[in-house]
Every structure is written in C-alpha cells, then in structure tokens.
Design an enzyme around this catalytic site. Structure first.
Site, PDB file in Angstrom:
ATOM      1  N   LEU A 137       0.868  -1.173   0.000  1.00 31.65           N
ATOM      2  CA  LEU A 137       0.000   0.000   0.000  1.00 31.65           C
ATOM      3  C   LEU A 137       0.907   1.225   0.000  1.00 31.65           C
ATOM      4  O   LEU A 137       1.972   1.220   0.619  1.00 31.65           O
ATOM      5  CB  LEU A 137      -0.900   0.028   1.245  1.00 31.65           C
ATOM      6  CG  LEU A 137      -1.934  -1.093   1.400  1.00 31.65           C
ATOM      7  CD1 LEU A 137      -2.693  -0.909   2.716  1.00 31.65           C
ATOM      8  CD2 LEU A 137      -2.909  -1.115   0.229  1.00 31.65           C
ATOM      9  N   ASP A 138       0.480   2.294  -0.693  1.00 34.18           N
ATOM     10  CA  ASP A 138       1.256   3.529  -0.698  1.00 34.18           C
ATOM     11  C   ASP A 138       1.460   4.040   0.723  1.00 34.18           C
ATOM     12  O   ASP A 138       0.651   3.759   1.623  1.00 34.18           O
ATOM     13  CB  ASP A 138       0.531   4.619  -1.496  1.00 34.18           C
ATOM     14  CG  ASP A 138       0.392   4.281  -2.964  1.00 34.18           C
ATOM     15  OD1 ASP A 138       1.105   3.377  -3.432  1.00 34.18           O
ATOM     16  OD2 ASP A 138      -0.438   4.932  -3.632  1.00 34.18           O
ATOM     17  N   VAL A 139       2.504   4.828   0.905  1.00 34.35           N
ATOM     18  CA  VAL A 139       2.769   5.423   2.215  1.00 34.35           C
ATOM     19  C   VAL A 139       1.538   6.160   2.739  1.00 34.35           C
ATOM     20  O   VAL A 139       1.189   6.051   3.919  1.00 34.35           O
ATOM     21  CB  VAL A 139       3.968   6.393   2.135  1.00 34.35           C
ATOM     22  CG1 VAL A 139       4.134   7.158   3.453  1.00 34.35           C
ATOM     23  CG2 VAL A 139       5.249   5.638   1.803  1.00 34.35           C
ATOM     24  N   THR A 141      -1.615   5.680   1.994  1.00 37.54           N
ATOM     25  CA  THR A 141      -2.849   4.884   1.957  1.00 37.54           C
ATOM     26  C   THR A 141      -2.898   3.987   3.186  1.00 37.54           C
ATOM     27  O   THR A 141      -1.897   3.385   3.574  1.00 37.54           O
ATOM     28  CB  THR A 141      -2.904   4.030   0.677  1.00 37.54           C
ATOM     29  OG1 THR A 141      -2.894   4.890  -0.461  1.00 37.54           O
ATOM     30  CG2 THR A 141      -4.178   3.184   0.638  1.00 37.54           C
ATOM     31  N   ARG A 237      -5.104   6.196  -7.688  1.00 39.44           N
ATOM     32  CA  ARG A 237      -4.863   7.642  -7.671  1.00 39.44           C
ATOM     33  C   ARG A 237      -4.695   8.177  -9.084  1.00 39.44           C
ATOM     34  O   ARG A 237      -5.255   9.229  -9.436  1.00 39.44           O
ATOM     35  CB  ARG A 237      -3.634   7.934  -6.818  1.00 39.44           C
ATOM     36  CG  ARG A 237      -3.770   7.466  -5.379  1.00 39.44           C
ATOM     37  CD  ARG A 237      -2.437   7.434  -4.653  1.00 39.44           C
ATOM     38  NE  ARG A 237      -1.842   8.768  -4.567  1.00 39.44           N
ATOM     39  CZ  ARG A 237      -0.599   8.993  -4.170  1.00 39.44           C
ATOM     40  NH1 ARG A 237       0.199   7.967  -3.858  1.00 39.44           N
ATOM     41  NH2 ARG A 237      -0.147  10.215  -4.105  1.00 39.44           N
TER      42      ARG A 237
END
Length: 309
Positions: A137-139, A141, A237
């Site tokens: 997961l993105d930082v 998110t 995104r």
C-alpha cells in the site's frame, strides 16, 4: 567488473534530458543519475555529456550502473494494529505514513520494521529489503495488508496476487461526481518521464484496470468503492485523477490544496477497507476488514456538511 549497459534512445524519450532518460531506463533515482553523469559514468555516443543535454533520435547511451545499495528494515516501535496472525500470515491495519518496506527514497518508518519491533518472524523470501512482502500500500494509503510469515505462504500469496484471485476493495473520496457513476477505467500506467516518483497514464505503460462505483454523492465530492483488477503503483490515484476526479487530499495528482486545508487532510483519502484470499495453510477463504481512521472519518463528515460549497 562494472555493470556497463548500452541503451538506444527510445522514441518516446527523444528530446528529454540525459539524467531523466537514464533514470527512466535504469530505474535509479534522477539525483543518482545526475551524479553518474557528473562523474563521467554516462556517455552518449561514446562521449561524456552533461545532465541537461537533450537527447536526439539514434543516439546510444552508455551507463556504468553501480552495485545496488541494500536497505534493510530496522525494528521501529510504531502503533501497528494486527487484525489476524497465525504461523503463515499476519494481516495488519496499516496506518498512513508507514511505507510497506524500507527504500532509499523514504526515511520514515515501514511495516517490516514495525513488525520486527513487535517480535513477528517473517518469511525470508524476497529481496532483503522486502522479505515477506507480497503486496504493498502507498505510504499515504491506509487499511488492510497481508504479510507472509512462512516461505510457503509467501510463494502461495505471490502467485495469488499474480493470478488476481485476491479480493481487494478500497474506498476513495474523490472530488466531483464521476459520470457515469459506476464504470471501468482501462488505461495503461507507467512512470512519469519528468517526475520519477510519480506515475501517469501512458500509451507505453502496463495495462491497468480499475472498477469503481459511487457509494454516496455529496456537495463537491463522491465516496467511491473501488475494485482493482490489476495492482499497479498508484493505480487508483492515477486513474481517478485521469478521469478528472482525484482523491481528496492527493495534491500530487491534482487535488485542490484549498480543500485539503479545509478538511485538514495531508494525505490522499484512500483506504483499503477489505482484503480476502485463500489461506495458504488451510485453503479456506478468509476475509478481513478495516474501519476508516479518524482523519478520513473527520474529512468525510466535513464533506457531508458541505465544506466544499
């Protein structure tokens, strides 16, 4: 022996700066590539160059690529809620601000270091800096994420993600109202030529498919349920921004900074609400869910009250 590589200038990169093109071709950061150019480790048609030189069709770039630097996780005490744990897997509720694993481009805490600090023994499979990591997961998110503890679980889960048999559901609060209110975005994504930390919709990118449905419409925004058919970097995104509806707070991809300030959000409004997969040990289907964190709940309430009018 040094790793010496030769790259003909791709058609799509003609006219771009040398440091930018080398970063794109090698996967190194642009700053690292600029240092390689300055030190004479990058040649264009056999001649030293400057990092700002613009490349033309037919040229060949020669690069001496340094040995990779391995960044290993360090135990870091972080509040990391565990939703489930057994001998094979650990499922966490990842908070925003936590990377999945350490990297040269991020100096903050990461999931692996946090789990190490909690005494969780993870699989040794995978590169040294991301052992046990089967998806990310993105930082910025938050939400459900699974990490492999056993070697068998790592192998099975990696294959499950490749085969797209893992069920991943996200909620995203986006600006505006997508039309149609439900649909599929099928648009290839890849690294942005000008900004190596960004992704974008690119004709030469990897196929990326996102399914979305509006859960709730409010003044100035829409709460969406999103299903990923593919799992590309920043996919949701990029796709939501690509149809003109960036996630609230996601200024990297075009969100309104005035709105971000009004709702007090310094991250994208994106949360992995549920994750389901066949348990690698038992073979049974398991599914986990995660509530919105306080900052997303507060933002959603403000949007419902009409802060964006």
């Amino acid at each position: 022996m040094p790793d010496r590589r030769f790259y003909p200038v791709p058609d799509g990169l003609v006219g771009d700066r040398v440091d930018s093109v080398v970063a794109r071709l090698t996967g190194l950061s642009r700053s690292a590539c600029a240092k390689l150019v300055d030190s004479g480790e990058v040649l264009v048609d056999g001649v030293p160059t400057s990092k700002s030189e613009r490349l033309i069709e037919g040229q060949v770039i020669e690069v001496v690529v340094p040995d990779p630097v391995v960044v290993r996780p360090k135990p870091t005490l972080v509040d990391l809620p565990v939703l489930f744990e057994d001998d094979d897997v650990v499922v966490i509720n990842k908070p925003a601000g936590l990377a999945a694993h350490p990297s040269l481009n991020f100096e903050g805490p990461d999931v692996l270091g946090a789990l190490m600090a909690q005494g969780v023994q993870l699989a040794s499979s995978g590169p040294p800096e991301r052992q046990g990591i089967v998806h990310r997961l993105d930082v910025g998110t938050s939400g459900c994420m699974v990490v492999a503890k056993s070697e068998w679980a790592y192998s099975v889960l990696k294959q499950a993600f490749r085969d797209r048999t893992v069920k991943k559901i996200y909620h995203a609060l986006v600006q505006g109202h997508p039309d149609p209110i439900a649909g599929t975005i099928d648009a290839p994504t890849g690294r942005d030529h000008r900004h190596q930390w960004k992704m974008g919709i690119r004709a030469d990118g990897r196929r990326s498919i996102t399914h979305y449905e509006t859960i709730e419409a409010m003044a100035g925004g829409s709460l969406m349920e999103v299903h990923l058919e593919t799992g590309r970097t920043h996919q949701i995104r990029v796709h939501m921004s690509g149809i003109g509806h960036p996630c609230v707070g996601d200024e990297m991809y075009g969100a309104d900074p005035t709105l971000s300030a009004k709702v007090g959000l310094d991250r994208q409004w994106l949360h992995a609400v549920s994750l389901g997969f066949l348990h690698p040990g038992t073979g049974e289907w398991v599914e986990f869910s995660s509530d919105y964190p306080p900052e997303l709940t507060r933002c959603l309430e403000l949007m419902r009250e009409g802060v964006y009018r």
